[in-house]
Design a protein around this motif. Structure first.
Motif, short mmCIF file in Angstrom:
data_model
loop_
_atom_site.label_atom_id
_atom_site.label_comp_id
_atom_site.label_asym_id
_atom_site.label_seq_id
_atom_site.Cartn_x
_atom_site.Cartn_y
_atom_site.Cartn_z
N ALA A 1 0.83 -1.20 0.00
CA ALA A 1 0.00 0.00 0.00
C ALA A 1 0.87 1.25 0.00
O ALA A 1 0.58 2.23 -0.71
CB ALA A 1 -0.92 0.00 1.21
N ALA A 2 1.94 1.24 0.80
CA ALA A 2 2.83 2.40 0.87
C ALA A 2 3.50 2.67 -0.47
O ALA A 2 3.65 3.82 -0.89
CB ALA A 2 3.87 2.18 1.96
N ILE A 3 3.90 1.61 -1.15
CA ILE A 3 4.54 1.77 -2.46
C ILE A 3 3.57 2.42 -3.45
O ILE A 3 3.96 3.28 -4.26
CB ILE A 3 5.04 0.40 -2.98
CG1 ILE A 3 6.22 -0.08 -2.14
CG2 ILE A 3 5.42 0.48 -4.44
CD1 ILE A 3 6.62 -1.51 -2.39
N GLU A 4 2.32 2.02 -3.38
CA GLU A 4 1.30 2.59 -4.27
C GLU A 4 1.07 4.08 -3.99
O GLU A 4 0.86 4.87 -4.90
CB GLU A 4 -0.02 1.83 -4.11
CG GLU A 4 -0.03 0.47 -4.75
CD GLU A 4 0.03 0.54 -6.26
OE1 GLU A 4 -0.65 1.40 -6.85
OE2 GLU A 4 0.80 -0.24 -6.86
N ILE A 5 1.14 4.46 -2.73
CA ILE A 5 0.78 5.82 -2.31
C ILE A 5 1.95 6.80 -2.45
O ILE A 5 1.77 7.95 -2.87
CB ILE A 5 0.28 5.79 -0.85
CG1 ILE A 5 -1.07 5.07 -0.78
CG2 ILE A 5 0.19 7.20 -0.27
CD1 ILE A 5 -1.48 4.70 0.62
N CYS A 6 3.15 6.35 -2.09
CA CYS A 6 4.29 7.26 -1.98
C CYS A 6 4.82 7.64 -3.36
O CYS A 6 5.11 6.77 -4.19
CB CYS A 6 5.39 6.61 -1.15
SG CYS A 6 6.70 7.74 -0.65
N ASP A 7 4.94 8.94 -3.60
CA ASP A 7 5.48 9.41 -4.88
C ASP A 7 6.97 9.11 -5.01
O ASP A 7 7.47 8.85 -6.11
CB ASP A 7 5.25 10.91 -5.04
CG ASP A 7 3.78 11.26 -5.24
OD1 ASP A 7 3.03 10.39 -5.73
OD2 ASP A 7 3.39 12.38 -4.89
#
Length: 276
Positions: free
Chosen positions: A150-156
């Motif tokens: 989820a973090a990979i998807e969200i973080c630019d």
């Protein structure tokens, strides 16, 4: 069988040295600074701290004392769980930089996905620090595979590391597989299981075979798994013993034996841990 125990350099993965100095509970100011100085002058090029350790200033003093250029050191710290709201990340990250006495960090972690952690808000602040050049890399710590994804998807900004407890009694194969799938480095804290590896019979046997310490065997096993380790050490003897693990080469039989250890033990297990 005795072997040369004088490694001069440490292997790296994606620019991060695979053996670093951990500083958790290294709270005596002069001892902490001297530990950092000693490690860097011995050859270490990776130092790990955190806001929660309350020693960033002492780590910075050690960096200043060492006869090693700042640009040669991979420096990491972590934002504590009470500081993960967007504006708090920005403010306290700058405070960490000031305490460490540096202009930028090589890696900044989300310490735990807990308390004030809100993925969108927290990670947008990390991305802002990345865009401003105050941090070179974003990391997470204690994230389960689904939280990492989820973090990979969200973080630019790219997430390059997940720091977790990992040692022969907590090998975390599913987590390592998830990190590998996303090209995220695994960094092991408590890589010696808070000293429990010294009493583990299989590790003792492999250590005897290689005329090495149990610590060296555990760190060599992690390196064979592609895992970066950041063992805490304060005195010169322990710092050197860990460093000399880089000269230990395990064979397939050794790795299989350690992989077959059935004992399981998690040493860091707060109520807010995502697995609870």
């Amino acid at each position: 069988m005795s072997q040369d125990r004088s490694p001069e350099t440490c292997p790296t993965t994606n620019g991060m040295p695979m053996l670093g100095l951990g500083t958790w509970q290294n709270t005596d100011p002069d001892q902490c600074a001297e530990s950092v100085r000693t490690a860097l002058e011995m050859g270490y090029r990776h130092v790990d701290t955190a806001q929660a350790y309350e020693n960033e200033g002492d780590v910075g003093e050690g960096l200043a004392r060492a006869d090693v250029d700042r640009e040669d050191v991979f420096l990491a710290t972590k934002i504590w769980i009470s500081n993960l709201a967007h504006d708090d990340v920005l403010e306290t990250a700058r405070e960490s930089l000031d305490r460490l006495g540096v202009d930028s960090l090589d890696l900044l972690y989300v310490h735990w996905p807990a308390r004030t952690y809100e993925p969108d808000e927290t990670l947008s602040a990390f991305s802002k620090l990345y865009d401003e050049g105050l941090i070179e890399n974003v990391g997470v710590s204690n994230f389960l595979p689904e939280q990492l994804e989820a973090a990979i998807e969200i973080c630019d900004a790219p997430i390059v590391a997940n720091q977790v407890e990992l040692h022969p009694m907590l090998p975390q194969p599913d987590l390592r597989e998830a990190c590998d799938r996303h090209d995220v480095d695994v960094v092991a804290y408590s890589p010696l299981a808070r000293g429990a590896v010294f009493d583990q019979p299989t590790i003792q046997e492999v250590a005897d075979k290689h005329d090495a310490s149990e610590a060296q065997i555990s760190l060599a096993w992690l390196r064979e798994k592609g895992v970066t380790a950041i063992p805490k050490a304060t005195g010169e003897a322990h710092i050197r013993d860990n460093w000399e693990s880089l000269a230990v080469e395990l064979d397939a039989e050794d790795v299989d034996a350690i992989d077959s250890i059935e004992e399981r033990s998690r040493k860091v297990d707060p109520d807010f841990g995502p697995w609870n």
